[in-house]
Design a protein around this motif. Sequence first.
Motif, PDB file in Angstrom:
ATOM      1  N   GLY A 243       0.533   8.890 -29.789  1.00 29.56           N
ATOM      2  CA  GLY A 243       1.451   8.484 -30.851  1.00 29.56           C
ATOM      3  C   GLY A 243       2.207   7.195 -30.544  1.00 29.56           C
ATOM      4  N   ILE A 244       3.480   7.180 -30.887  1.00 27.59           N
ATOM      5  CA  ILE A 244       4.305   5.975 -30.723  1.00 27.59           C
ATOM      6  C   ILE A 244       4.369   5.560 -29.250  1.00 27.59           C
ATOM      7  N   GLY A 245       4.527   6.541 -28.357  1.00 33.24           N
ATOM      8  CA  GLY A 245       4.638   6.231 -26.929  1.00 33.24           C
ATOM      9  C   GLY A 245       3.400   5.547 -26.385  1.00 33.24           C
TER      10      GLY A 245
ATOM     11  N   PHE B 147       5.568   9.078 -18.337  1.00 26.54           N
ATOM     12  CA  PHE B 147       6.030  10.441 -18.030  1.00 26.54           C
ATOM     13  C   PHE B 147       5.635  11.304 -19.224  1.00 26.54           C
ATOM     14  N   ASP B 148       4.721  12.264 -19.019  1.00 24.22           N
ATOM     15  CA  ASP B 148       4.247  13.050 -20.160  1.00 24.22           C
ATOM     16  C   ASP B 148       3.897  14.467 -19.707  1.00 24.22           C
ATOM     17  N   LEU B 149       3.948  15.396 -20.645  1.00 29.71           N
ATOM     18  CA  LEU B 149       3.517  16.770 -20.379  1.00 29.71           C
ATOM     19  C   LEU B 149       2.032  16.813 -20.037  1.00 29.71           C
TER      20      LEU B 149
ATOM     21  N   VAL C 152      18.584  20.407 -36.473  1.00 26.49           N
ATOM     22  CA  VAL C 152      18.937  20.368 -35.053  1.00 26.49           C
ATOM     23  C   VAL C 152      18.333  19.119 -34.397  1.00 26.49           C
ATOM     24  N   TYR C 153      17.092  18.817 -34.771  1.00 27.08           N
ATOM     25  CA  TYR C 153      16.437  17.582 -34.292  1.00 27.08           C
ATOM     26  C   TYR C 153      17.277  16.366 -34.687  1.00 27.08           C
ATOM     27  N   SER C 154      17.723  16.330 -35.951  1.00 25.78           N
ATOM     28  CA  SER C 154      18.523  15.187 -36.418  1.00 25.78           C
ATOM     29  C   SER C 154      19.831  15.102 -35.646  1.00 25.78           C
TER      30      SER C 154
ATOM     31  N   CYS D 148      20.268  16.004 -32.577  1.00 20.67           N
ATOM     32  CA  CYS D 148      19.937  15.433 -31.261  1.00 20.67           C
ATOM     33  C   CYS D 148      19.775  13.920 -31.358  1.00 20.67           C
ATOM     34  N   LYS D 149      19.091  13.463 -32.397  1.00 19.33           N
ATOM     35  CA  LYS D 149      18.864  12.018 -32.537  1.00 19.33           C
ATOM     36  C   LYS D 149      20.185  11.297 -32.812  1.00 19.33           C
ATOM     37  N   GLY D 150      21.067  11.937 -33.592  1.00 17.76           N
ATOM     38  CA  GLY D 150      22.402  11.368 -33.808  1.00 17.76           C
ATOM     39  C   GLY D 150      23.167  11.302 -32.498  1.00 17.76           C
TER      40      GLY D 150
ATOM     41  N   ASN E 139      12.740   5.779 -23.649  1.00 17.30           N
ATOM     42  CA  ASN E 139      12.819   7.226 -23.876  1.00 17.30           C
ATOM     43  C   ASN E 139      12.224   7.545 -25.238  1.00 17.30           C
ATOM     44  N   ASN E 140      10.976   7.971 -25.204  1.00 15.26           N
ATOM     45  CA  ASN E 140      10.235   8.193 -26.453  1.00 15.26           C
ATOM     46  C   ASN E 140       9.835   9.655 -26.660  1.00 15.26           C
ATOM     47  N   ALA E 141       9.742  10.440 -25.580  1.00 17.02           N
ATOM     48  CA  ALA E 141       9.265  11.831 -25.726  1.00 17.02           C
ATOM     49  C   ALA E 141      10.178  12.585 -26.701  1.00 17.02           C
TER      50      ALA E 141
ATOM     51  N   PRO F  17       9.206   7.877 -41.113  1.00 13.01           N
ATOM     52  CA  PRO F  17       7.983   8.688 -41.010  1.00 13.01           C
ATOM     53  C   PRO F  17       6.794   7.835 -40.561  1.00 13.01           C
ATOM     54  N   THR F  18       6.074   8.354 -39.563  1.00 11.55           N
ATOM     55  CA  THR F  18       5.032   7.560 -38.898  1.00 11.55           C
ATOM     56  C   THR F  18       3.790   8.401 -38.679  1.00 11.55           C
ATOM     57  N   ASN F  19       2.634   7.775 -38.889  1.00 12.50           N
ATOM     58  CA  ASN F  19       1.347   8.445 -38.670  1.00 12.50           C
ATOM     59  C   ASN F  19       1.081   8.658 -37.189  1.00 12.50           C
ATOM     60  N   THR F  20       1.392   9.837 -36.681  1.00 14.11           N
ATOM     61  CA  THR F  20       1.139  10.166 -35.273  1.00 14.11           C
ATOM     62  C   THR F  20       0.597  11.602 -35.234  1.00 14.11           C
ATOM     63  N   PRO F  21       0.108  12.040 -34.069  1.00 10.94           N
ATOM     64  CA  PRO F  21      -0.325  13.440 -33.971  1.00 10.94           C
ATOM     65  C   PRO F  21       0.788  14.418 -34.357  1.00 10.94           C
TER      66      PRO F  21
ATOM     67  N   LEU G 195       5.102  15.609 -16.251  1.00  8.11           N
ATOM     68  CA  LEU G 195       6.384  16.317 -16.135  1.00  8.11           C
ATOM     69  C   LEU G 195       6.946  16.622 -17.516  1.00  8.11           C
ATOM     70  N   ASP G 196       7.957  17.487 -17.492  1.00  4.22           N
ATOM     71  CA  ASP G 196       8.711  17.803 -18.703  1.00  4.22           C
ATOM     72  C   ASP G 196      10.060  17.099 -18.557  1.00  4.22           C
ATOM     73  N   VAL G 197      10.407  16.239 -19.515  1.00  2.62           N
ATOM     74  CA  VAL G 197      11.653  15.465 -19.371  1.00  2.62           C
ATOM     75  C   VAL G 197      12.895  16.354 -19.326  1.00  2.62           C
TER      76      VAL G 197
HETATM   77  N1  NAD Z   1       6.250  10.470 -36.036  1.00  4.80           N
HETATM   78  C1  NAD Z   1       7.325  10.280 -36.759  1.00  4.80           C
HETATM   79  O1  NAD Z   1       7.302  10.332 -38.000  1.00  4.80           O
HETATM   80  C2  NAD Z   1       8.638   9.954 -36.087  1.00  4.80           C
HETATM   81  C3  NAD Z   1       9.716   9.543 -36.896  1.00  4.80           C
HETATM   82  C4  NAD Z   1      10.928   9.252 -36.289  1.00  4.80           C
HETATM   83  C5  NAD Z   1      11.075   9.360 -34.910  1.00  4.80           C
HETATM   84  N2  NAD Z   1      10.005   9.760 -34.166  1.00  4.80           N
HETATM   85  C6  NAD Z   1      10.223   9.867 -32.712  1.00  4.80           C
HETATM   86  O2  NAD Z   1       9.278   9.074 -32.034  1.00  4.80           O
HETATM   87  C7  NAD Z   1       8.980   9.671 -30.770  1.00  4.80           C
HETATM   88  C8  NAD Z   1       7.470   9.818 -30.622  1.00  4.80           C
HETATM   89  O3  NAD Z   1       6.996  10.648 -31.679  1.00  4.80           O
HETATM   90  P1  NAD Z   1       5.445  10.827 -32.000  1.00  4.80           P
HETATM   91  O4  NAD Z   1       5.359  11.138 -33.440  1.00  4.80           O
HETATM   92  O5  NAD Z   1       4.669   9.733 -31.399  1.00  4.80           O
HETATM   93  O6  NAD Z   1       5.185  12.218 -31.188  1.00  4.80           O
HETATM   94  P2  NAD Z   1       3.839  12.893 -30.656  1.00  4.80           P
HETATM   95  O7  NAD Z   1       4.087  14.362 -30.642  1.00  4.80           O
HETATM   96  O8  NAD Z   1       2.654  12.394 -31.390  1.00  4.80           O
HETATM   97  O9  NAD Z   1       3.792  12.379 -29.133  1.00  4.80           O
HETATM   98  C9  NAD Z   1       4.821  12.764 -28.259  1.00  4.80           C
HETATM   99  C10 NAD Z   1       4.388  12.587 -26.816  1.00  4.80           C
HETATM  100  O10 NAD Z   1       5.494  13.047 -26.019  1.00  4.80           O
HETATM  101  C11 NAD Z   1       5.026  13.998 -25.077  1.00  4.80           C
HETATM  102  N3  NAD Z   1       6.094  14.981 -24.844  1.00  4.80           N
HETATM  103  C12 NAD Z   1       6.585  15.885 -25.724  1.00  4.80           C
HETATM  104  N4  NAD Z   1       7.520  16.646 -25.150  1.00  4.80           N
HETATM  105  C13 NAD Z   1       7.642  16.191 -23.873  1.00  4.80           C
HETATM  106  C14 NAD Z   1       8.440  16.597 -22.780  1.00  4.80           C
HETATM  107  N5  NAD Z   1       9.292  17.622 -22.863  1.00  4.80           N
HETATM  108  N6  NAD Z   1       8.308  15.922 -21.596  1.00  4.80           N
HETATM  109  C15 NAD Z   1       7.420  14.909 -21.478  1.00  4.80           C
HETATM  110  N7  NAD Z   1       6.629  14.493 -22.487  1.00  4.80           N
HETATM  111  C16 NAD Z   1       6.732  15.128 -23.674  1.00  4.80           C
HETATM  112  C17 NAD Z   1       3.805  14.642 -25.711  1.00  4.80           C
HETATM  113  O11 NAD Z   1       2.947  15.216 -24.742  1.00  4.80           O
HETATM  114  C18 NAD Z   1       3.187  13.438 -26.432  1.00  4.80           C
HETATM  115  O12 NAD Z   1       2.329  12.707 -25.584  1.00  4.80           O
HETATM  116  C19 NAD Z   1       9.729  11.010 -30.716  1.00  4.80           C
HETATM  117  O13 NAD Z   1      10.947  10.842 -30.041  1.00  4.80           O
HETATM  118  C20 NAD Z   1       9.987  11.289 -32.181  1.00  4.80           C
HETATM  119  O14 NAD Z   1      11.128  12.099 -32.370  1.00  4.80           O
HETATM  120  C21 NAD Z   1       8.792  10.064 -34.708  1.00  4.80           C
END
Ligand code: NAD
Length: 253
Positions: free
Chosen positions: A17-19, A36-38, A153-155, A157-159, A88-90, A186-190, A61-63
């Motif tokens: 995804g974004i990361g 750093f990823d799961l 709850v997610y919102s 956390c982000k706030g 910090n993207n996870a 909103p973003t096209n990610t897994p 790892l788990d952040v």
């Molecule tokens: N996709 C969206 O629409 C969107 C919108 C706004 C914000 N975001 C934010 O962008 C960031 C990336 O989102 P995405 O859509 O690419 O997500 P995603 O689920 O596609 O990818 C997330 C990555 O983070 C890893 N991850 C998840 N939990 C983890 C943990 N506890 N420790 C380590 N690694 C972990 C996953 O293994 C995965 O590789 C997130 O913070 C998300 O909240 C996404």
Amino acid sequence: MRGLDGKVAIVTGGGQGIGRALSLRLAAEGCKVAIFDLSTAAGEETAKLAGPGATVRTWQLDVSDLPAVQAAVEAVEAELGPIWALVNNAGWDRPAPFLKTTPEFWDKVISINLTGNLNTHYAVAGRMVEHGGGRIINIASDAAKVGTAMEAVYSACKGGLISFTKSIARELARKNVLCNAVCPGPTNTPMMAEVAGTGPEAEKWKAALERGIPLGRMGEPEDYAGIVALLASEDGAYITGQAISVSGGMNMV
Ligand SMILES: NC(=O)c1ccc[n+]([C@@H]2O[C@H](COP(=O)([O-])OP(=O)(O)OC[C@H]3O[C@@H](n4cnc5c(N)ncnc54)[C@H](O)[C@@H]3O)[C@@H](O)[C@H]2O)c1
């Protein structure tokens, strides 16, 4: 971007995804990237996409696990050198009406989306101060600014992450550690694919969402790479404490 060649950057959640897009862009700018990823496999796939000339390593790892984060940060500095940038993207969520969620679910959302970020700051920021500076970029969300039904709850956390970013930016500015948040829409990610599902209902929902975005489309992971590279670079040297929306104009806040 100026000043990124040879610098060490950590990207949490860089496995997809974004990361992944952020990791690939920082690697293309010449950074040595520590993911750093799961998932080790996902991080290794990102490294493969970066190509043979790039340095991209993965720490599984788990952040939300502070000792694991601290051990990985130690290993990154031993193997790659002093850390310059922390991205910090996870993140994680499963949309549901708040009244249908449980305290166990809140704990999980908070431990990844808020505590996870405190952990990485805690493990890395002191080292940046010792090295004479650094850059922290927190991937928040426009949900923090305008709210999102089904993601209360997610919102929150982000706030919290945006408030934390501004506070730590004030604390560390005189140490040349600059901290900013980037807020995607909103973003096209897994993650989005899992939330949206498939079929005609999902397509209808996506089309309605896109009608509300002035630029007429959902975000792609690559849409955030330029701003993150800029904030990590010398070109971002006078920007700190900001929460920058990158959301096709969806929320002009
Ligand atoms: N996709 C969206 O629409 C969107 C919108 C706004 C914000 N975001 C934010 O962008 C960031 C990336 O989102 P995405 O859509 O690419 O997500 P995603 O689920 O596609 O990818 C997330 C990555 O983070 C890893 N991850 C998840 N939990 C983890 C943990 N506890 N420790 C380590 N690694 C972990 C996953 O293994 C995965 O590789 C997130 O913070 C998300 O909240 C996404």
